[in-house]
Every structure is written in C-alpha cells, then in structure tokens.
Design a protein around this motif. Structure first.
Motif, PDB file in Angstrom:
ATOM      1  N   LEU A 103      13.930 -16.084  -3.019  1.00 43.31           N
ATOM      2  CA  LEU A 103      14.652 -14.813  -2.961  1.00 43.31           C
ATOM      3  C   LEU A 103      13.954 -14.410  -1.374  1.00 43.31           C
ATOM      4  CD1 LEU A 103      12.296 -12.500  -5.271  1.00 43.31           C
ATOM      5  CD2 LEU A 103      14.605 -12.829  -4.645  1.00 43.31           C
ATOM      6  N   ALA A 104      13.876 -15.122  -0.573  1.00 42.29           N
ATOM      7  CA  ALA A 104      13.488 -15.423   1.106  1.00 42.29           C
ATOM      8  C   ALA A 104      15.181 -16.129   1.386  1.00 42.29           C
ATOM      9  CB  ALA A 104      12.195 -16.110   1.209  1.00 42.29           C
ATOM     10  N   ALA A 105      15.530 -16.990   1.152  1.00 43.31           N
ATOM     11  CA  ALA A 105      16.677 -17.990   1.579  1.00 43.31           C
ATOM     12  C   ALA A 105      18.103 -17.291   0.585  1.00 43.31           C
ATOM     13  CB  ALA A 105      16.549 -19.043   0.120  1.00 43.31           C
ATOM     14  N   LEU A 106      17.782 -16.227  -0.442  1.00 40.09           N
ATOM     15  CA  LEU A 106      19.316 -14.951  -0.249  1.00 40.09           C
ATOM     16  C   LEU A 106      18.968 -14.873   0.802  1.00 40.09           C
ATOM     17  CD1 LEU A 106      18.939 -15.352  -4.213  1.00 40.09           C
ATOM     18  CD2 LEU A 106      20.530 -16.448  -2.519  1.00 40.09           C
ATOM     19  N   GLY A 107      17.328 -13.931   1.625  1.00 42.34           N
ATOM     20  CA  GLY A 107      17.714 -12.855   2.429  1.00 42.34           C
ATOM     21  C   GLY A 107      17.010 -11.269   1.693  1.00 42.34           C
ATOM     22  N   ILE A 108      16.224 -11.897   1.222  1.00 40.81           N
ATOM     23  CA  ILE A 108      15.900 -10.607  -0.508  1.00 40.81           C
ATOM     24  C   ILE A 108      14.213 -10.243   0.060  1.00 40.81           C
ATOM     25  CG2 ILE A 108      15.591 -10.272  -1.921  1.00 40.81           C
ATOM     26  CD1 ILE A 108      17.878 -11.395  -2.987  1.00 40.81           C
ATOM     27  N   GLY A 109      14.067  -9.163   0.641  1.00 45.91           N
ATOM     28  CA  GLY A 109      12.697  -9.125   1.007  1.00 45.91           C
ATOM     29  C   GLY A 109      11.825  -9.258   2.510  1.00 45.91           C
ATOM     30  N   PHE A 110      12.368  -9.523   3.081  1.00 39.88           N
ATOM     31  CA  PHE A 110      12.433 -10.107   4.421  1.00 39.88           C
ATOM     32  C   PHE A 110      13.948 -10.134   5.713  1.00 39.88           C
ATOM     33  CE2 PHE A 110      10.631 -12.883   1.018  1.00 39.88           C
ATOM     34  CZ  PHE A 110       8.679 -13.241   1.494  1.00 39.88           C
ATOM     35  N   ASP A 111      13.008 -10.088   6.488  1.00 39.81           N
ATOM     36  CA  ASP A 111      13.831  -9.837   8.074  1.00 39.81           C
ATOM     37  C   ASP A 111      14.992 -10.613   8.419  1.00 39.81           C
ATOM     38  OD1 ASP A 111      12.312 -10.155   9.200  1.00 39.81           O
ATOM     39  OD2 ASP A 111      11.891  -8.269  10.610  1.00 39.81           O
ATOM     40  N   GLU A 112      15.849 -10.523   9.452  1.00 41.85           N
ATOM     41  CA  GLU A 112      16.700 -11.467   9.968  1.00 41.85           C
ATOM     42  C   GLU A 112      15.337 -12.181  10.426  1.00 41.85           C
ATOM     43  OE1 GLU A 112      16.973  -8.100  10.020  1.00 41.85           O
ATOM     44  OE2 GLU A 112      18.973  -8.229   9.495  1.00 41.85           O
ATOM     45  N   THR A 113      13.915 -12.080  11.009  1.00 37.28           N
ATOM     46  CA  THR A 113      13.353 -12.801  11.843  1.00 37.28           C
ATOM     47  C   THR A 113      12.449 -13.785  10.729  1.00 37.28           C
ATOM     48  OG1 THR A 113      11.361 -11.182  12.192  1.00 37.28           O
ATOM     49  CG2 THR A 113      13.214 -11.732  13.443  1.00 37.28           C
ATOM     50  N   GLY A 114      12.731 -13.263   9.513  1.00 40.08           N
ATOM     51  CA  GLY A 114      11.634 -13.874   8.279  1.00 40.08           C
ATOM     52  C   GLY A 114      10.556 -13.805   8.076  1.00 40.08           C
TER      53      GLY A 114
ATOM     54  N   GLY B 152      17.798 -19.546  12.703  1.00 43.36           N
ATOM     55  CA  GLY B 152      16.767 -18.297  11.995  1.00 43.36           C
ATOM     56  C   GLY B 152      16.347 -17.160  12.095  1.00 43.36           C
ATOM     57  N   SER B 153      17.564 -17.425  11.550  1.00 47.58           N
ATOM     58  CA  SER B 153      17.761 -15.344  10.885  1.00 47.58           C
ATOM     59  C   SER B 153      18.737 -15.783   9.709  1.00 47.58           C
ATOM     60  CB  SER B 153      18.643 -14.966  12.002  1.00 47.58           C
ATOM     61  OG  SER B 153      20.155 -15.304  12.185  1.00 47.58           O
ATOM     62  N   ILE B 154      18.548 -13.958   9.547  1.00 45.08           N
ATOM     63  CA  ILE B 154      19.817 -14.408   7.851  1.00 45.08           C
ATOM     64  C   ILE B 154      21.255 -14.038   8.559  1.00 45.08           C
ATOM     65  CG2 ILE B 154      20.406 -12.754   5.918  1.00 45.08           C
ATOM     66  CD1 ILE B 154      17.240 -12.231   5.929  1.00 45.08           C
ATOM     67  N   ARG B 155      22.106 -14.562   8.155  1.00 37.64           N
ATOM     68  CA  ARG B 155      23.953 -14.161   8.208  1.00 37.64           C
ATOM     69  C   ARG B 155      24.389 -14.185   7.195  1.00 37.64           C
ATOM     70  NH1 ARG B 155      27.301 -19.201   9.538  1.00 37.64           N
ATOM     71  NH2 ARG B 155      26.694 -20.752   9.328  1.00 37.64           N
ATOM     72  N   GLN B 156      25.747 -13.905   7.153  1.00 40.81           N
ATOM     73  CA  GLN B 156      26.731 -13.821   6.900  1.00 40.81           C
ATOM     74  C   GLN B 156      27.730 -15.504   6.665  1.00 40.81           C
ATOM     75  OE1 GLN B 156      29.763 -10.645   8.310  1.00 40.81           O
ATOM     76  NE2 GLN B 156      28.143  -9.051   6.534  1.00 40.81           N
ATOM     77  N   VAL B 157      28.111 -15.393   5.593  1.00 38.94           N
ATOM     78  CA  VAL B 157      28.320 -17.029   6.016  1.00 38.94           C
ATOM     79  C   VAL B 157      29.967 -17.420   5.086  1.00 38.94           C
ATOM     80  CG1 VAL B 157      28.210 -19.365   5.227  1.00 38.94           C
ATOM     81  CG2 VAL B 157      25.883 -17.604   5.578  1.00 38.94           C
ATOM     82  N   GLU B 158      30.319 -16.928   5.564  1.00 34.78           N
ATOM     83  CA  GLU B 158      32.181 -18.083   5.528  1.00 34.78           C
ATOM     84  C   GLU B 158      32.140 -19.083   4.688  1.00 34.78           C
ATOM     85  OE1 GLU B 158      34.857 -15.574   4.811  1.00 34.78           O
ATOM     86  OE2 GLU B 158      33.888 -14.143   6.060  1.00 34.78           O
ATOM     87  N   TYR B 159      32.510 -19.650   3.624  1.00 32.99           N
ATOM     88  CA  TYR B 159      32.958 -20.542   2.765  1.00 32.99           C
ATOM     89  C   TYR B 159      33.868 -21.724   3.229  1.00 32.99           C
ATOM     90  CZ  TYR B 159      36.749 -18.542   0.059  1.00 32.99           C
ATOM     91  OH  TYR B 159      37.577 -17.872   0.001  1.00 32.99           O
ATOM     92  N   ASN B 160      33.545 -22.947   4.026  1.00 33.69           N
ATOM     93  CA  ASN B 160      34.410 -23.657   4.140  1.00 33.69           C
ATOM     94  C   ASN B 160      34.772 -24.283   3.323  1.00 33.69           C
ATOM     95  OD1 ASN B 160      35.718 -25.830   5.755  1.00 33.69           O
ATOM     96  ND2 ASN B 160      33.770 -27.199   5.970  1.00 33.69           N
ATOM     97  N   LEU B 161      35.910 -24.373   2.642  1.00 36.26           N
ATOM     98  CA  LEU B 161      37.316 -24.470   1.696  1.00 36.26           C
ATOM     99  C   LEU B 161      38.055 -26.163   2.181  1.00 36.26           C
ATOM    100  CD1 LEU B 161      36.922 -24.151  -1.027  1.00 36.26           C
ATOM    101  CD2 LEU B 161      38.862 -22.615  -1.336  1.00 36.26           C
ATOM    102  N   ASN B 162      37.030 -26.967   3.096  1.00 43.67           N
ATOM    103  CA  ASN B 162      37.665 -28.347   3.134  1.00 43.67           C
ATOM    104  C   ASN B 162      37.610 -29.429   2.316  1.00 43.67           C
ATOM    105  OD1 ASN B 162      38.517 -30.828   4.840  1.00 43.67           O
ATOM    106  ND2 ASN B 162      37.964 -29.552   6.620  1.00 43.67           N
ATOM    107  N   LEU B 163      39.218 -30.100   1.625  1.00 46.52           N
ATOM    108  CA  LEU B 163      39.361 -30.720   0.304  1.00 46.52           C
ATOM    109  C   LEU B 163      38.283 -31.669   0.789  1.00 46.52           C
ATOM    110  CD1 LEU B 163      41.635 -28.965  -1.739  1.00 46.52           C
ATOM    111  CD2 LEU B 163      39.809 -28.576  -1.847  1.00 46.52           C
ATOM    112  N   ALA B 164      38.720 -32.159   1.357  1.00 48.79           N
ATOM    113  CA  ALA B 164      38.138 -33.539   2.214  1.00 48.79           C
ATOM    114  C   ALA B 164      36.942 -33.221   2.675  1.00 48.79           C
ATOM    115  CB  ALA B 164      39.283 -34.034   3.650  1.00 48.79           C
ATOM    116  N   SER B 165      36.509 -32.946   3.160  1.00 47.77           N
ATOM    117  CA  SER B 165      35.456 -32.200   3.461  1.00 47.77           C
ATOM    118  C   SER B 165      34.181 -31.929   2.622  1.00 47.77           C
ATOM    119  CB  SER B 165      34.706 -31.242   4.369  1.00 47.77           C
ATOM    120  OG  SER B 165      33.486 -31.019   4.817  1.00 47.77           O
TER     121      SER B 165
END
Length: 351
Positions: free
Chosen positions: A70-81, A172-185
């Motif tokens: 849950l913490a890794a999903l940013g649930i129940g913990f603030d930006e500093t953990g 070291g914080s919760i942030r929004q993540v855009e997916y990298n749809l690089n097929l080679a990667s």
C-alpha cells in the motif's frame, strides 16, 4: 481429470478439482469463492498489520506484507513516507472484506442455485461459457475474456501511477509517473528486468502488456480454429488436466520471477518499505537471507516475501509436472506398482 480409460472412475473428497472438471457452473463457483478468500485475506491481514505496525521502526524492518505494498502505491503514507493514513488504510481493508462477502455469495449462488453446467443455463450468453476441453473454439473464447480482464487490471495500475502517483525510491517521495512506451526498451528488459531502475520503464511494460493482452483477448474471442485441429494444435491433449498443468506452470513461473525481483530490485520494492536487498544462499535448496541484523532475530519484509514466493513457485512447478504427465497419459500408479514388484522380487531372492 485423467481417467485412464475408465469412464466410471471416482475420486476422494480431497481431489477437489474432480468436482468441477466437466461442470462449468461449479467451476465458476470455485473461482468466485477462491477470489473471495483472497479478498478476505487482503482485508483481514491489512487490519492485522495495521494493529501491530510500529511507526518508530522502519517499515522494512517489520514482518509486514500488505502495508508495504500500500505504501509503494502511495496509500496511507505522505510524500516523505510518514504514516498518515490510518483511516484510508482501514477503509481499503474494509472494502476488501465487503468484496470477499460479495464474491463468497457469488460462489454460493453458482454452487447452490445456478446450473452446475453452464450449457444447461436458460441464458444464451451464459451457455457460451460451457466447458468443452477438447474444443479449441470453446477454449479460445474463454481464454480471450481472461486476457481482457488482465489487460484492464494493467491499465488500472498504469493510470493510478499516472494520475495519483506512486512511491519513487530515487526521489524519496510520491510522484506521478508517465509510462515509457518504448518498444525497444521493453524488448531489452526481457533479459535484464531485475535491474530496471526507473518507474517510467516499469509503467511502460505494464502499458504494453495491457495493449497486448486486450488485443490478444479480442482476437481469441473473435476468431475460431483455423484449419484442421491436429495433435500439433492440441488435439487429444487439450483437457482439464492439461489446462490445470499450464495454469500451475504460469503461476509457478511468476512466483519464482517475483522472488528474484523482490530479492534484488529496489525500484519496485523500495528499501524504505521492504528492507535491504538480500543475499542468495544455497543449501538443500536456494534461499535468501537478510544482509542486516535486526533485533530479536526478526526478518525484513523482503526476506518474507522473497522466500515464500520462491518456495510456493517451486511447488507449483512440481504440480505442473505432475498434472502435465497425467494429461499425457502417464499413470503414476505404475511407479508404485513397479516399486512393489521390486520389493516382492527382493523378498523372493532372499527366500
């Protein structure tokens, strides 16, 4: 289940799969009830961990499973953990408990009230989900729906990370993540996925899987068997036992991969929540040990997760081999019979 040519074979109460082999309604009941058990475990264990969680001790140094995820999903913990969401975590646990009752009720409905075999249903759409193990058109239709559901689950994860945000160990914080749809990667990460070190690549892989699964699911639903149904395509082999063996192989492989990933990767499994990386040791079988000493002989969350996943995966693979051999016609009773003959021969020689 393998009958070895005996149409009147019976199984003991412990052979649970035999009760749903040719009864799709009961098969769905078992699926729903199993999902209910999983949801109940998730909800109950989250409350159990929340009750014993000690904010003064690093989360990774406590024997926890649900809270770190849950913490890794940013649930129940603030930006500093820092732990801040007791109400949020409790709400999620309660939702899982409620869902477990819904799934359980669905299992009971399919088990007690609805037809035991979907082909007997009065609903035309439901009859499409009857089980015909050696009918590739029937099997591909059902497989397609499974793939679409898995694809949707991947989309939910990707969109959660993009809109809400997840824990980034590097920042070291919760942030929004855009997916990298690089097929080679994505292709290259087939071989070095254990070393993935950024969340954009993680989300890109999930986005690709979502597209791949949903496209594949639609293909399987829309198409039928092409050409003659030959042994190369599974004729004579496709059976309940074979499908079970492949399912066990899939979940076993996923569990083993998860074990290696959890043991070494700190991007998907942050040190903040799961503890330090592990050392791989070899004894009677491989196992992982902590690289830090904790008070009272405790273990990190990473050690628990890794070892449990690995050994469950190992036994799933053994189950795959067992059922795959049975699907191909191997009779394990011949083994015990052969051993019995050896013992009899040995006694005769001694006499």
């Amino acid at each position: 289940m393998q009958t070895y040519g005996n149409p009147d074979v019976t199984y003991g109460w412990w052979a649970g799969n035999s009760g749903v082999t040719n009864r799709s309604g009961k098969f769905i009941a078992a699926h729903a009830a199993h999902t209910g058990l999983i949801a109940f475990w998730a909800g109950a264990f989250t409350l159990f961990e929340l009750a014993r969680f000690d904010p003064s001790v690093p989360m990774g140094h406590q024997p926890l499973i649900a809270l770190p995820h849950l913490a890794a999903l940013g649930i129940g913990f603030d930006e500093t953990g820092t732990f801040v969401g007791g109400t949020t975590v409790t709400s999620i646990a309660i939702v899982h408990l409620i869902l477990s009752m819904v799934y359980g009720a669905g299992g009971l409905l399919h088990s007690l009230l609805f037809p035991g075999d979907m082909q007997d249903s009065e609903v035309a759409q439901a009859r499409k989900f009857k089980l015909e193990w050696d009918n590739p058109d029937n099997q591909t239709f059902i497989l397609g729906h499974h793939l679409i559901f898995l694809g949707v689950a991947n989309i939910q994860f990707v969109e959660w990370a993009r809109i809400h945000g997840i824990w980034d160990a590097a920042a070291g914080s919760i942030r929004q993540v855009e997916y990298n749809l690089n097929l080679a990667s994505i292709w290259n990460h087939q071989f070095d996925f254990l070393s993935i070190n950024n969340l954009e690549d993680v989300m890109g892989g999930h986005a690709f899987l979502a597209f791949f699964m949903i496209t594949g699911g639609a293909f399987h639903i829309a198409t039928k068997q092409v050409g003659e149904y030959t042994k190369f395509k599974g004729s004579g082999l496709l059976s309940a036992e074979a499908v079970l063996s492949w399912s066990l192989a899939g979940i076993g492989w996923m569990a083993i991969v998860a074990a290696f990933w959890c043991a070494t990767n700190t991007t998907v499994y942050p040190v903040d929540f799961f503890g330090e990386v592990l050392d791989l040791k070899f004894g009677v079988a491989p196992y992982w040990v902590d690289t830090v000493e904790l008070a009272n002989g405790a273990h990190t969350s990473r050690a628990w997760l890794t070892n449990v996943h690995y050994y469950l995966g190992f036994f799933y693979i053994q189950g795959h081999l067992w059922h795959a051999l049975r699907a191909m016609g191997f009779d394990f009773k011949r083994v015990t019979g052969a051993i019995g003959n050896i013992d009899t021969a040995t006694v005769s020689l001694n006499d």
